[in-house]
Motif scaffolding. Structure first.
Motif, mmCIF file in Angstrom:
data_model
loop_
_atom_site.group_PDB
_atom_site.id
_atom_site.type_symbol
_atom_site.label_atom_id
_atom_site.label_comp_id
_atom_site.label_asym_id
_atom_site.label_seq_id
_atom_site.Cartn_x
_atom_site.Cartn_y
_atom_site.Cartn_z
ATOM 1 N N LEU A 134 0.758 -1.188 -0.050
ATOM 2 C CA LEU A 134 -0.029 0.016 0.144
ATOM 3 C C LEU A 134 1.032 1.213 -0.051
ATOM 4 O O LEU A 134 0.562 2.210 -0.625
ATOM 5 C CB LEU A 134 -0.993 -0.242 1.230
ATOM 6 C CG LEU A 134 -1.740 1.124 1.375
ATOM 7 C CD1 LEU A 134 -2.706 1.458 0.215
ATOM 8 C CD2 LEU A 134 -2.421 1.214 2.932
ATOM 9 N N VAL A 135 1.783 1.298 0.731
ATOM 10 C CA VAL A 135 2.711 2.545 0.950
ATOM 11 C C VAL A 135 3.382 2.672 -0.161
ATOM 12 O O VAL A 135 3.584 3.886 -0.805
ATOM 13 C CB VAL A 135 3.604 2.242 2.127
ATOM 14 C CG1 VAL A 135 4.732 3.331 2.164
ATOM 15 C CG2 VAL A 135 2.999 2.387 3.508
ATOM 16 N N LEU A 136 3.991 1.717 -0.812
ATOM 17 C CA LEU A 136 4.466 1.815 -2.103
ATOM 18 C C LEU A 136 3.654 2.375 -3.433
ATOM 19 O O LEU A 136 4.206 3.293 -3.989
ATOM 20 C CB LEU A 136 5.149 0.533 -2.827
ATOM 21 C CG LEU A 136 6.458 0.056 -1.926
ATOM 22 C CD1 LEU A 136 6.921 -1.233 -2.404
ATOM 23 C CD2 LEU A 136 7.698 1.237 -2.512
ATOM 24 N N SER A 137 2.337 1.925 -3.371
ATOM 25 C CA SER A 137 1.524 2.217 -4.286
ATOM 26 C C SER A 137 1.064 3.782 -4.084
ATOM 27 O O SER A 137 1.003 4.721 -4.937
ATOM 28 C CB SER A 137 0.411 1.300 -4.322
ATOM 29 O OG SER A 137 -0.607 2.129 -5.335
ATOM 30 N N ALA A 138 0.787 4.259 -2.871
ATOM 31 C CA ALA A 138 0.430 5.517 -2.385
ATOM 32 C C ALA A 138 1.631 6.449 -2.695
ATOM 33 O O ALA A 138 0.955 7.721 -2.891
ATOM 34 C CB ALA A 138 -0.177 5.637 -0.825
ATOM 35 N N PHE A 139 2.872 5.881 -2.189
ATOM 36 C CA PHE A 139 3.844 7.064 -2.166
ATOM 37 C C PHE A 139 5.038 6.730 -3.238
ATOM 38 O O PHE A 139 6.160 7.040 -2.902
ATOM 39 C CB PHE A 139 4.323 7.222 -0.765
ATOM 40 C CG PHE A 139 3.468 7.537 0.031
ATOM 41 C CD1 PHE A 139 3.104 8.979 0.184
ATOM 42 C CD2 PHE A 139 2.761 6.672 1.078
ATOM 43 C CE1 PHE A 139 2.077 9.316 0.993
ATOM 44 C CE2 PHE A 139 1.819 7.002 2.030
ATOM 45 C CZ PHE A 139 1.224 8.466 1.794
ATOM 46 N N GLY A 140 4.929 5.921 -4.136
ATOM 47 C CA GLY A 140 5.742 5.675 -5.242
ATOM 48 C C GLY A 140 6.353 6.750 -6.033
ATOM 49 O O GLY A 140 7.538 6.936 -6.137
ATOM 50 N N ASP A 141 5.417 7.796 -6.016
ATOM 51 C CA ASP A 141 5.847 8.897 -6.964
ATOM 52 C C ASP A 141 6.975 9.992 -5.966
ATOM 53 O O ASP A 141 7.559 10.835 -6.210
ATOM 54 C CB ASP A 141 4.791 9.591 -7.224
ATOM 55 C CG ASP A 141 3.708 10.151 -5.975
ATOM 56 O OD1 ASP A 141 3.966 9.734 -5.167
ATOM 57 O OD2 ASP A 141 3.048 11.207 -6.436
ATOM 58 N N GLN A 142 7.150 9.503 -4.595
ATOM 59 C CA GLN A 142 7.772 10.268 -3.890
ATOM 60 C C GLN A 142 9.310 9.602 -3.655
ATOM 61 O O GLN A 142 10.349 10.060 -2.780
ATOM 62 C CB GLN A 142 7.515 10.370 -2.527
ATOM 63 C CG GLN A 142 6.094 11.163 -2.549
ATOM 64 C CD GLN A 142 6.041 12.383 -3.199
ATOM 65 O OE1 GLN A 142 7.053 13.089 -2.779
ATOM 66 N NE2 GLN A 142 5.066 12.681 -3.994
ATOM 67 N N LEU A 143 9.611 8.281 -4.365
ATOM 68 C CA LEU A 143 10.763 7.499 -4.065
ATOM 69 C C LEU A 143 11.992 8.131 -4.362
ATOM 70 O O LEU A 143 12.905 8.001 -3.833
ATOM 71 C CB LEU A 143 10.612 6.329 -4.803
ATOM 72 C CG LEU A 143 9.525 5.099 -4.204
ATOM 73 C CD1 LEU A 143 9.367 3.983 -4.772
ATOM 74 C CD2 LEU A 143 9.699 5.058 -2.771
ATOM 75 N N ALA A 144 11.982 9.345 -5.498
ATOM 76 C CA ALA A 144 13.320 9.866 -5.727
ATOM 77 C C ALA A 144 13.851 10.889 -4.780
ATOM 78 O O ALA A 144 14.953 11.228 -4.668
ATOM 79 C CB ALA A 144 12.879 10.656 -7.168
ATOM 80 N N ARG A 145 12.947 11.212 -3.697
ATOM 81 C CA ARG A 145 13.153 11.986 -2.849
ATOM 82 C C ARG A 145 13.229 11.340 -1.207
ATOM 83 O O ARG A 145 13.604 12.038 -0.284
ATOM 84 C CB ARG A 145 12.547 13.542 -2.589
ATOM 85 C CG ARG A 145 11.070 13.357 -2.341
ATOM 86 C CD ARG A 145 10.482 14.755 -2.638
ATOM 87 N NE ARG A 145 9.054 14.520 -2.229
ATOM 88 C CZ ARG A 145 8.391 15.689 -1.549
ATOM 89 N NH1 ARG A 145 8.951 16.646 -1.022
ATOM 90 N NH2 ARG A 145 7.232 15.675 -1.466
ATOM 91 N N ALA A 146 12.429 10.325 -1.070
ATOM 92 C CA ALA A 146 11.965 9.645 0.191
ATOM 93 C C ALA A 146 12.055 8.260 0.090
ATOM 94 O O ALA A 146 11.584 7.605 -0.849
ATOM 95 C CB ALA A 146 10.963 10.436 0.955
ATOM 96 N N VAL A 147 12.447 7.583 1.179
ATOM 97 C CA VAL A 147 12.520 5.796 1.319
ATOM 98 C C VAL A 147 11.208 5.925 2.395
ATOM 99 O O VAL A 147 11.409 6.284 3.470
ATOM 100 C CB VAL A 147 13.768 5.129 1.601
ATOM 101 C CG1 VAL A 147 14.300 5.940 2.913
ATOM 102 C CG2 VAL A 147 13.761 4.022 1.770
ATOM 103 N N PRO A 148 10.465 4.699 2.106
ATOM 104 C CA PRO A 148 9.512 4.694 3.271
ATOM 105 C C PRO A 148 9.917 3.291 4.089
ATOM 106 O O PRO A 148 10.851 2.640 3.528
ATOM 107 C CB PRO A 148 8.268 3.785 2.178
ATOM 108 C CG PRO A 148 8.991 3.484 0.998
ATOM 109 C CD PRO A 148 10.241 4.250 0.912
ATOM 110 N N LEU A 149 9.796 3.623 5.304
ATOM 111 C CA LEU A 149 10.206 2.575 6.237
ATOM 112 C C LEU A 149 9.112 2.387 7.107
ATOM 113 O O LEU A 149 8.492 3.432 7.746
ATOM 114 C CB LEU A 149 11.368 3.406 6.831
ATOM 115 C CG LEU A 149 12.688 3.506 6.301
ATOM 116 C CD1 LEU A 149 13.737 4.544 6.950
ATOM 117 C CD2 LEU A 149 13.216 2.390 5.863
ATOM 118 N N ALA A 150 9.010 1.176 7.667
ATOM 119 C CA ALA A 150 8.095 0.870 8.754
ATOM 120 C C ALA A 150 8.956 1.192 10.118
ATOM 121 O O ALA A 150 10.209 0.875 10.334
ATOM 122 C CB ALA A 150 7.741 -0.675 8.969
#
Length: 150
Positions: free
Chosen positions: A67-83
């Motif tokens: 879900l997080v990758l789908s919702a915020f995939g467009d932000q991956l160039a500037r941020a990494v999602p972490l639990a």
């Protein structure tokens, strides 16, 4: 399922060894929800024949990650999602295949606005885990962040 939805599931299976090990099935992935199935596999059973609590936890965390990758995939160039944390409650005995459904606990736009403001946002992802008969077997909340790459 669109090509983008399929690519998130394929990405997770390709890059997350636990998703491959558990043979997780990424059924639906959108920016609003992710549905992931843990098939019934005796190699991952506990002492009474259902899926082990660790496998169920990994299922829930994987649904949240999709879900997080789908919702915020467009932000991956500037941020990494972490639990950054998670809590699970086992409500009823899970037997057979189980399905985790993850949803965002905050609007994605609010999370991105916080990132835009130079903050490190944290946000909850809620996950329901159900048996094939629809019975709720577990509830999980995972807290995620978007950590700036800069």
């Amino acid at each position: 399922m669109s090509a983008d939805q399929l690519s998130v599931g394929e990405l997770l299976v390709a890059t997350v060894p636990m998703a491959r090990t558990l043979h997780l099935e990424f059924v639906e992935i959108t920016p609003e929800r992710a549905v992931v199935v843990l098939p019934d596999q005796s190699a991952f059973h506990h002492h009474v024949g259902g899926p082990h609590a660790g496998a169920v936890f990994a299922l829930g965390e994987s649904a949240g990650g999709a879900l997080v990758l789908s919702a915020f995939g467009d932000q991956l160039a500037r941020a990494v999602p972490l639990a950054v944390g998670a809590e699970i409650a086992y409500r009823r005995l899970a037997m057979g295949a189980v399905t985790a459904t993850a949803t965002l606990g905050r609007p994605a736009a609010d999370v991105v606005a916080q990132l835009d403001a130079g903050e490190r946002p944290e946000f909850p992802v809620t996950i329901e885990i159900r048996r094939a008969d629809g019975a709720l077997t577990g509830e999980m909340t995972a807290t995620w962040t978007l950590r700036s790459n800069g």
